[in-house]
Scaffold this active site. Structure first.
Site, PDB file in Angstrom:
ATOM      1  N   ASP A 127      15.242 -40.681   6.531  1.00 32.04           N
ATOM      2  CA  ASP A 127      15.604 -40.525   5.112  1.00 32.04           C
ATOM      3  C   ASP A 127      14.496 -39.863   4.297  1.00 32.04           C
ATOM      4  OD1 ASP A 127      17.906 -41.810   5.772  1.00 32.04           O
ATOM      5  OD2 ASP A 127      17.550 -43.608   4.590  1.00 32.04           O
ATOM      6  N   GLY A 182      21.279 -41.265   4.086  1.00 34.06           N
ATOM      7  CA  GLY A 182      20.465 -41.265   2.871  1.00 34.06           C
ATOM      8  C   GLY A 182      20.956 -42.390   1.992  1.00 34.06           C
ATOM      9  N   ARG A 183      20.361 -43.561   2.215  1.00 35.19           N
ATOM     10  CA  ARG A 183      20.814 -44.764   1.501  1.00 35.19           C
ATOM     11  C   ARG A 183      20.416 -44.712   0.025  1.00 35.19           C
ATOM     12  NH1 ARG A 183      21.064 -49.865   4.089  1.00 35.19           N
ATOM     13  NH2 ARG A 183      19.518 -49.259   5.642  1.00 35.19           N
ATOM     14  N   GLU A 231      25.281 -40.644   1.957  1.00 32.10           N
ATOM     15  CA  GLU A 231      26.089 -41.875   2.072  1.00 32.10           C
ATOM     16  C   GLU A 231      25.893 -42.816   0.875  1.00 32.10           C
ATOM     17  OE1 GLU A 231      24.630 -44.023   5.512  1.00 32.10           O
ATOM     18  OE2 GLU A 231      22.584 -43.942   4.757  1.00 32.10           O
TER      19      GLU A 231
END
Ligand code: F6P
Length: 349
Positions: free
Chosen positions: A127, A170-171, A222
């Site tokens: 990320d 990609g939180r 996401e």
């Protein structure tokens, strides 16, 4: 010296390159003995070790994943966890620990420093959202994979005159979306840092297709969320978050499918979704990530032998630096809004 090493959190291409670098630098330069802890902090809690020597590290440089395993175990989730960690390190005579991980794994390391554990952190996450380093290994590989996927999606989207929504990982940070979206020439890029307006997106897509474009790729991280509360509630309704992990993170996924449906419903343009998911994390690291992981592994051993504990080794302006773990884990490194708005934004619509 006897060194311990663990890899925690989501796996990432380049972990084995770090393990190899730590074992070889420790062994060849200092005569160190290195033991691996199985599955991140889980192995430290349970006292499960994996012997590591130069022979075991042969042929792992280009191998994806991690030969010592990983998990999202949090030793601070129970009252007795920290004492068990100290017990294991003492029982195995571990004089210094190299913790390879992201915000959660290194967050645990930060707290253990306060308990007297001699830790050096190595930053890892596809990320790329860890502070204290300009880039984390694994990110370059993930961007390459996502870009290749976008290139492939484009030809099929063009043939069918469709919009294809490509959901990437990609939180909390949209680094993969931004870089792969720019590299792949996406029509729009949606990131967690900037809530998106579905209606505005649809109107950009309508204009683009009326203006003679046959296809559009929309890259969505996401963790991206619609700005309107009604849309956000509707998106949450169709995504399927699983149980939260030991660090309290919900499992993400589903925004892409929701968005593709909304685009088709609101614009009448046929839309599809592709969720890249764990494909972005698997397989061999790029040359860039192999070099970065190797440099960081060597730097971690250097820090240990300099007695520089409680730090994370990172990259700043191309050079290896040491930053306090507390600084590295204090806040997330979110997407550079200048890159997102002025560069990525220039090509949207
Ligand atoms: O490691 C970070 C990450 O790849 C996030 O982008 C993603 O939300 C998460 O891991 C997925 O984790 P898991 O492997 O537990 O599904």
């Amino acid at each position: 010296m006897r060194l311990g090493i663990l890899t925690g959190g989501g796996d990432c291409p380049g972990l084995n390159a770090v393990i190899r670098a730590v074992v070889l630098a420790g062994h060849l330069r200092h005569g160190d003995e290195v033991i691996g802890f199985a599955d991140g902090w889980r192995g430290v809690l349970d006292g499960e070790t994996i012997p590591l020597d130069p022979g075991r590290c042969r042929d792992i440089l280009a191998l994806g994943g991690t030969i010592i395993g990983t998990s999202r175990t949090n030793p601070f989730a129970t009252d007795e966890g920290p004492a068990r960690v100290l017990g294991t390190l003492g029982a195995h005579g571990v004089e210094a620990l190299v913790a390879v991980g992201g915000e959660d794994t290194l967050g645990v390391a930060t707290r253990l420093v306060e308990l007297g554990v001699r830790v050096v952190g190595v930053p890892k996450t596809i990320d790329n959202d860890l502070s204290g380093t300009e880039v984390t290994f694994g990110f370059d590989t993930a961007v390459q994979i996502a870009t290749e996927a976008i290139d492939r999606l484009r030809t099929t989207a063009e043939s069918h005159h469709r919009v294809i929504v490509c959901e990437v990982m990609g939180r909390n940070a949209g680094w993969i979306a931004t870089h792969s979206g720019i590299a792949g020439g996406a029509a729009d890029i949606l990131v967690p840092e900037v809530p998106f307006d579905v209606e505005a997106l649809c109107s950009r897509l309508r204009k683009r297709h009326e203006g003679g474009r046959f296809s559009s790729i929309v890259v969505v991280a996401e963790g991206a969320v619609p700005v309107s509360e009604a849309d956000a509630a509707s998106a949450r309704g169709v995504s399927l978050p699983g149980n939260a992990d030991a660090f309290g993170h919900a499992r993400l996924g589903g925004i892409g499918a929701w968005l593709a449906e909304e685009i088709e419903r609101r614009t009448g343009i046929e839309a599809r979704v592709t969720i890249l998911g764990h494909i972005q994390r698997g397989g061999t690291p790029t040359a860039f990530d192999r070099v970065l992981a190797t440099r960081l592994g060597v730097a971690a051993v250097d820090a240990v032998h300099d007695g520089a504990f409680g730090v994370m080794v990172g990259l700043a302006a191309g050079k290896i630096v040491r930053v306090p773990l507390s600084e590295a884990t204090g806040s997330l490194k979110t997407v550079d809004l200048d890159l997102y708005e002025n560069v990525a934004g220039l090509f949207s619509g």
